[in-house]
Write an enzyme that holds these catalytic residues in place. Structure first.
Site, PDB file in Angstrom:
ATOM      1  N   SER A  10       0.829  -1.213   0.000  1.00 13.83           N
ATOM      2  CA  SER A  10       0.000   0.000   0.000  1.00 13.83           C
ATOM      3  C   SER A  10       0.865   1.265   0.000  1.00 13.83           C
ATOM      4  O   SER A  10       1.891   1.334   0.684  1.00 13.83           O
ATOM      5  CB  SER A  10      -0.875  -0.011   1.258  1.00 13.83           C
ATOM      6  N   ILE A  60       3.754  11.191   4.077  1.00 15.31           N
ATOM      7  CA  ILE A  60       2.678  11.570   3.146  1.00 15.31           C
ATOM      8  C   ILE A  60       1.432  12.024   3.911  1.00 15.31           C
ATOM      9  O   ILE A  60       0.789  13.002   3.535  1.00 15.31           O
ATOM     10  CB  ILE A  60       2.316  10.383   2.210  1.00 15.31           C
ATOM     11  N   GLY A  61       1.107  11.312   4.975  1.00 14.82           N
ATOM     12  CA  GLY A  61      -0.074  11.711   5.752  1.00 14.82           C
ATOM     13  C   GLY A  61      -1.374  11.256   5.123  1.00 14.82           C
ATOM     14  O   GLY A  61      -2.406  11.927   5.225  1.00 14.82           O
ATOM     15  N   ASN A 116      -5.213  -0.784   8.151  1.00 16.13           N
ATOM     16  CA  ASN A 116      -3.956  -0.088   8.435  1.00 16.13           C
ATOM     17  C   ASN A 116      -3.997   0.520   9.837  1.00 16.13           C
ATOM     18  O   ASN A 116      -4.550   1.595  10.046  1.00 16.13           O
ATOM     19  CB  ASN A 116      -3.765   0.998   7.367  1.00 16.13           C
ATOM     20  N   CYS A 119       0.042   3.380  10.254  1.00 15.78           N
ATOM     21  CA  CYS A 119       0.596   4.590   9.618  1.00 15.78           C
ATOM     22  C   CYS A 119       1.148   5.520  10.706  1.00 15.78           C
ATOM     23  O   CYS A 119       0.396   5.951  11.583  1.00 15.78           O
ATOM     24  CB  CYS A 119      -0.482   5.310   8.804  1.00 15.78           C
ATOM     25  N   THR A 182       6.156   1.059   8.138  1.00 13.19           N
ATOM     26  CA  THR A 182       7.445   1.760   8.274  1.00 13.19           C
ATOM     27  C   THR A 182       7.855   1.980   9.732  1.00 13.19           C
ATOM     28  O   THR A 182       7.021   2.013  10.636  1.00 13.19           O
ATOM     29  CB  THR A 182       7.348   3.139   7.593  1.00 13.19           C
ATOM     30  N   GLY A 206      12.252   0.573   2.736  1.00 14.25           N
ATOM     31  CA  GLY A 206      13.372   0.246   1.848  1.00 14.25           C
ATOM     32  C   GLY A 206      14.326  -0.765   2.466  1.00 14.25           C
ATOM     33  O   GLY A 206      14.121  -1.229   3.598  1.00 14.25           O
ATOM     34  N   GLY A 232       8.667  -5.162   3.804  1.00 17.53           N
ATOM     35  CA  GLY A 232       9.710  -4.340   4.439  1.00 17.53           C
ATOM     36  C   GLY A 232      11.024  -4.507   3.720  1.00 17.53           C
ATOM     37  O   GLY A 232      11.770  -5.438   3.993  1.00 17.53           O
ATOM     38  N   GLY A 254       7.332  -2.935  -1.967  1.00 16.71           N
ATOM     39  CA  GLY A 254       6.913  -1.555  -1.739  1.00 16.71           C
ATOM     40  C   GLY A 254       7.844  -0.542  -2.371  1.00 16.71           C
ATOM     41  O   GLY A 254       7.772  -0.261  -3.570  1.00 16.71           O
TER      42      GLY A 254
HETATM   43  C1  SIN Z   1       1.349   7.842   4.634  1.00 18.41           C
HETATM   44  O1  SIN Z   1       0.446   8.087   3.817  1.00 18.41           O
HETATM   45  O2  SIN Z   1       1.753   8.696   5.427  1.00 18.41           O
HETATM   46  C2  SIN Z   1       1.967   6.473   4.682  1.00 18.41           C
HETATM   47  C3  SIN Z   1       0.972   5.397   4.852  1.00 18.41           C
HETATM   48  C4  SIN Z   1       1.329   4.375   5.874  1.00 18.41           C
HETATM   49  O3  SIN Z   1       2.392   4.407   6.469  1.00 18.41           O
HETATM   50  O4  SIN Z   1       0.504   3.477   6.106  1.00 18.41           O
END
Ligand code: SIN
Length: 292
Positions: A10, A60-61, A116, A119, A182, A206, A232, A254
């Site tokens: 995702s 990104i949020g 999710n 995040c 992450t 990464g 991951g 990813g």
């Molecule tokens: C994000 O949009 O900030 C990342 C999405 C995520 O970590 O699930």
């Protein structure tokens, strides 16, 4: 049941449509779309990306088009695809997750939901829910009750004991577990003497996080009987095979898609080649092979 074990992660593959002219995405096991919320979101302030040694920080949020636009504009396209599409959902409250799951239930073109709770880039919800077993289980249970779709729960590494969280979501009704999202991190612009990311912190992905992710998959596979989807830092077929041997039934590619959009297909073809070389007909012979 997937045609093969390779999915996209995702947030790294848009809605799939952005990549469909670059290679035959129908060959993949599944596509997981960008994290989706009830309302559209603009995301966090810029800058939102910073490269690190062997990794990428993002904040990104959860910028996304919102669930209604997804159902209206994306699901009808997905309904004509052979490759199953899994919708990743994120919420600020437990009720948000329940509403999202119930809205997606029965929509043609959507094969499963990835919940999710991991995040790290939003002020409320997200990884807050995944950080402890009780709230992780609560979210899982409301989503399970709100949909007949299979649910995968995506875990955060930003917790003191990921195995406990995994056991709690399994108990609460998850059909599968994906891990890891992450790792929370940051970078500083030394000329500005300021955090580099607009949101100060971000999530690291990464190759830099691969050993951590692999260890966590190994750990969770030891305590939970559900299918595990490893994620991951997977960049090559041999990375993917390591995750499968650690106990993952499937994997997600990813960040590698940002440098090579066809990375998921290359990983799939590499796994097939490895199986041929080793005389293995069924991927299940590799699942957990390093645990025996
Ligand atoms: C994000 O949009 O900030 C990342 C999405 C995520 O970590 O699930």
């Amino acid at each position: 049941m997937l045609a093969n074990p390779v999915m996209t992660a995702s947030g790294t593959f848009g809605y799939g449509t952005e990549y469909s002219h670059l290679f035959d995405i129908q060959k993949l096991g599944a596509i997981v779309c960008k994290g989706t919320t009830l309302e559209p979101r603009d995301g966090n302030p810029q800058p939102r990306l910073a490269e690190t040694a062997c990794g990428l920080l993002n904040s990104i949020g959860l910028q996304n088009i919102g669930v209604e636009a997804l159902i209206r504009e994306k699901a009808p396209i997905w309904a004509s695809w052979r490759v199953p599409v899994i919708v990743n959902i994120a919420g600020e409250t437990i009720d948000n997750y329940a509403k999202l799951a119930s809205r997606l239930d029965g929509v043609a073109g959507i094969s499963a939901i990835e919940v999710n709770i991991s995040c790290p880039n939003i002020k409320a919800g997200g990884a807050e829910f995944g950080a402890n077993p009780k709230s992780a289980a609560e979210v899982t249970a409301v989503v399970k009750a709100a949909t007949s779709l299979p649910i995968l729960v995506k875990l955060t590494p930003n917790t003191s004991d990921i195995a406990e969280v995994a056991m709690a979501v399994a108990e609460a009704g998850a059909d599968a577990i994906s891990l890891i999202n992450t790792l929370k991190g940051m970078a500083i612009d030394i000329t500005q003497r300021r955090p580099l990311l607009g949101n100060i912190t971000g999530g690291l992905s990464g190759p830099a996080i691969k050993p951590v992710a692999l260890y966590m998959v190994y750990e969770v596979a030891g305590v939970v009987g559900l299918p595990i989807i490893g994620c991951g830092g997977i960049t090559t077929a041999s990375d993917a095979i390591e995750f499968i041997m650690a106990g993952a039934s499937a994997i997600q590619v990813g960040t590698a898609s940002f440098t090579s959009p066809r990375a998921p297909l290359d990983v799939l073809q590499g796994i097939e080649q490895f199986m041929k070389q080793e005389g293995i007909n069924n991927i299940t012979d590799l699942i957990g092979a390093a645990r025996r």
